[in-house]
Design a protein around this motif. Structure first.
Motif, PDB file in Angstrom:
ATOM      1  N   UNK A  92     -54.831 -53.804 -15.100  1.00  0.00           N
ATOM      2  CA  UNK A  92     -55.035 -54.923 -16.019  1.00  0.00           C
ATOM      3  C   UNK A  92     -53.694 -55.395 -16.572  1.00  0.00           C
ATOM      4  N   UNK A  93     -52.848 -54.446 -16.972  1.00  0.00           N
ATOM      5  CA  UNK A  93     -51.524 -54.799 -17.474  1.00  0.00           C
ATOM      6  C   UNK A  93     -50.708 -55.537 -16.411  1.00  0.00           C
ATOM      7  N   UNK A  94     -50.738 -55.020 -15.209  1.00  0.00           N
ATOM      8  CA  UNK A  94     -49.968 -55.605 -14.117  1.00  0.00           C
ATOM      9  C   UNK A  94     -50.442 -57.021 -13.815  1.00  0.00           C
ATOM     10  N   UNK A  95     -51.742 -57.205 -13.710  1.00  0.00           N
ATOM     11  CA  UNK A  95     -52.307 -58.520 -13.394  1.00  0.00           C
ATOM     12  C   UNK A  95     -52.062 -59.516 -14.527  1.00  0.00           C
ATOM     13  N   UNK A  96     -52.132 -59.045 -15.773  1.00  0.00           N
ATOM     14  CA  UNK A  96     -51.911 -59.937 -16.915  1.00  0.00           C
ATOM     15  C   UNK A  96     -50.472 -60.438 -16.945  1.00  0.00           C
TER      16      UNK A  96
END
Length: 476
Positions: A61-65
């Motif tokens: 989620x962090x990476x995609x955000x």
């Protein structure tokens, strides 16, 4: 306890570390921290089914955000303003402080209460408020103690961990006007009574942001004390300050982070208080502020976003890497010199404040990997520390002539096999034979002596592999 090392600057890490190592009371406190939190963390993770998959999902989620950060920030701004809030963008810490001071002055405010926020520490907000003639009081117990003592936070989660109960009693006795006993209940009771009046008098409440949900325009605060709720609800105006990396896309993403944050930080299944605040108080609501302002801070994060070290922006400020790190558990947080301590601080402080000014920090690690194993979003901290070391050696002002000469001679030797063979032959005939009864060198000359002050250096072998191969290996 000797607190001189609390005033050290970044470039004095080695001296600050030596002083911390020589402080027996600090060593006892740090030992208890590691043992207690380490046990709790292991038990909490063991009790969470599929914990590794949950950590992977939080990381994803962090990476995609971050890959679409501009889009999510725009969504967040729209969601906040559509619910009656206001959004302000700050390029750096100085601009963020100006925005906060101006908001308080526009409301003719003179008194502020603050909930614990590492971002406000990062921009030195308290100093800016004091310079503007605004009284700011930290309401988290640990932050309140170190504010009175004029210390920096020693730990992301437990800012006053470096202080013993006796020292805390001495600090709180001054505003109490009497000698307080070193009893936790008594000290907490005094702080609670002292802060209640501050909450009632405050014109503005200031908080950080653990997560900001773009979909709903909500901010999430995760705490273990009720002060956060009072800070955000009692004053007429609430100002929240967040780094741009704190945004997550959807409310459905939040449970993944709530499941890992408390476990990684304090070994709890869930923090005692989890607040989801969406805008100012509505017409049909009896609690909450009349105004809500969200200050979104860059302060170098955009630059990091486009670099090989973007993964540092995954950090959710849990402090797990500090608890696991053998260096932090030996020297504590103040030796690092910046707002952020431990392994993640050794990455963030050079990125935010400059690598040259913090050239010791990338080397303040054994690169053992304990930090990465403890991190709830699996940040590859050892790899980033090595990248910073590589960058450091590319800066002219950081290059040592002796070191440059050593690498030059080594490269010449490797390019010329005959010279390499001669060098290895000389090493075995001299040092190797002198140390043939011991495989270690316990003392080395000059700057190399820094290594052997705390560890031994492997001595050259008494004979070379090449010689052994010629005389023994071929016969086999």
């Amino acid at each position: 306890m000797n607190t001189d090392y609390l005033r050290h600057t970044h470039h004095e890490f080695l001296q600050a570390s030596e002083e911390a190592l020589a402080d027996p009371r600090l060593q006892q406190i740090l030992g208890q921290l590691g043992d207690t939190l380490g046990r709790r963390n292991r038990e909490a993770w063991a009790a969470l089914p599929n914990s590794d998959l949950i950590r992977e999902r939080a990381r994803a989620i962090k990476d995609q955000t971050l890959a679409e950060l501009d889009k999510h920030l725009a969504t967040l701004e729209h969601s906040v303003t559509s619910r009656g809030g206001h959004v302000h963008y700050a390029d750096d810490g100085a601009e963020a402080c100006r925005i906060v001071v101006d908001l308080i002055r526009q409301r003719k405010g003179t008194k502020v209460v603050k909930s614990k926020s590492m971002t406000s520490e990062e921009i030195h907000l308290n100093h800016a408020l004091e310079a503007a003639g605004i009284e700011a009081v930290e309401t988290d117990l640990g932050e309140y103690i170190i504010q009175l003592a004029q210390h920096r936070p020693s730990h992301i989660v437990a800012p006053a961990i470096h202080l013993s109960a006796e020292q805390i009693a001495e600090i709180l006795s001054k505003p109490a006007g009497k000698r307080l006993p070193a009893e936790r209940e008594t000290l907490a009771r005094f702080a609670r009574q002292a802060l209640r009046q501050k909450f009632a008098e405050a014109d503005v409440g200031i908080s950080g942001v653990n997560f900001a949900i773009a979909e709903t325009g909500s901010i999430v605060l995760v705490t273990n004390e009720g002060n956060g709720r009072l800070t955000c609800a009692l004053p007429k105006c609430h100002i929240a300050i967040m780094g741009i990396e704190k945004v997550i896309p959807r409310l459905s993403d939040l449970p993944y982070f709530l499941k890992v944050l408390a476990r990684a930080a304090t070994g709890q299944k869930l923090s005692i208080y989890t607040q989801i605040i969406t805008g100012p108080r509505g017409l049909d609501e009896i609690d909450g502020p009349e105004e809500f302002h969200l200050v979104i801070l860059d302060n170098g994060r955009s630059r990091i976003l486009g670099s090989p070290l973007r993964e540092s922006l995954f950090c959710i400020r849990c402090g797990a890497c500090l608890n696991a790190c053998p260096i932090y558990r030996s020297v504590g947080g103040h030796a690092y010199g910046g707002v952020y301590a431990g392994p993640i601080g050794a990455v963030l402080t050079p990125l935010y404040d400059g690598l040259s000014a913090n050239h010791h920090l990338p080397h303040a690690s054994s690169v053992c990997g304990a930090c990465q194993a403890a991190c709830p979003v699996k940040i590859q901290i050892p790899e980033m520390l090595i990248r910073l070391r590589e960058q450091l050696h590319q800066e002219p002002e950081q290059k040592s002539r002796l070191e440059a000469l050593s690498y030059w001679l080594w490269s010449i030797s490797l390019k010329r096999p005959w010279l390499y063979r001669l060098s290895s032959w000389l090493a075995t005939r001299t040092i190797g034979r002198l140390k043939r009864h011991s495989p270690w060198i316990t003392r080395m000359p000059g700057k190399l002596g820094g290594w052997t002050e705390s560890r031994d250096f492997p001595a050259p072998a008494a004979s070379r592999f090449r010689d052994w191969w010629i005389t023994e290996g071929r016969n086999d």
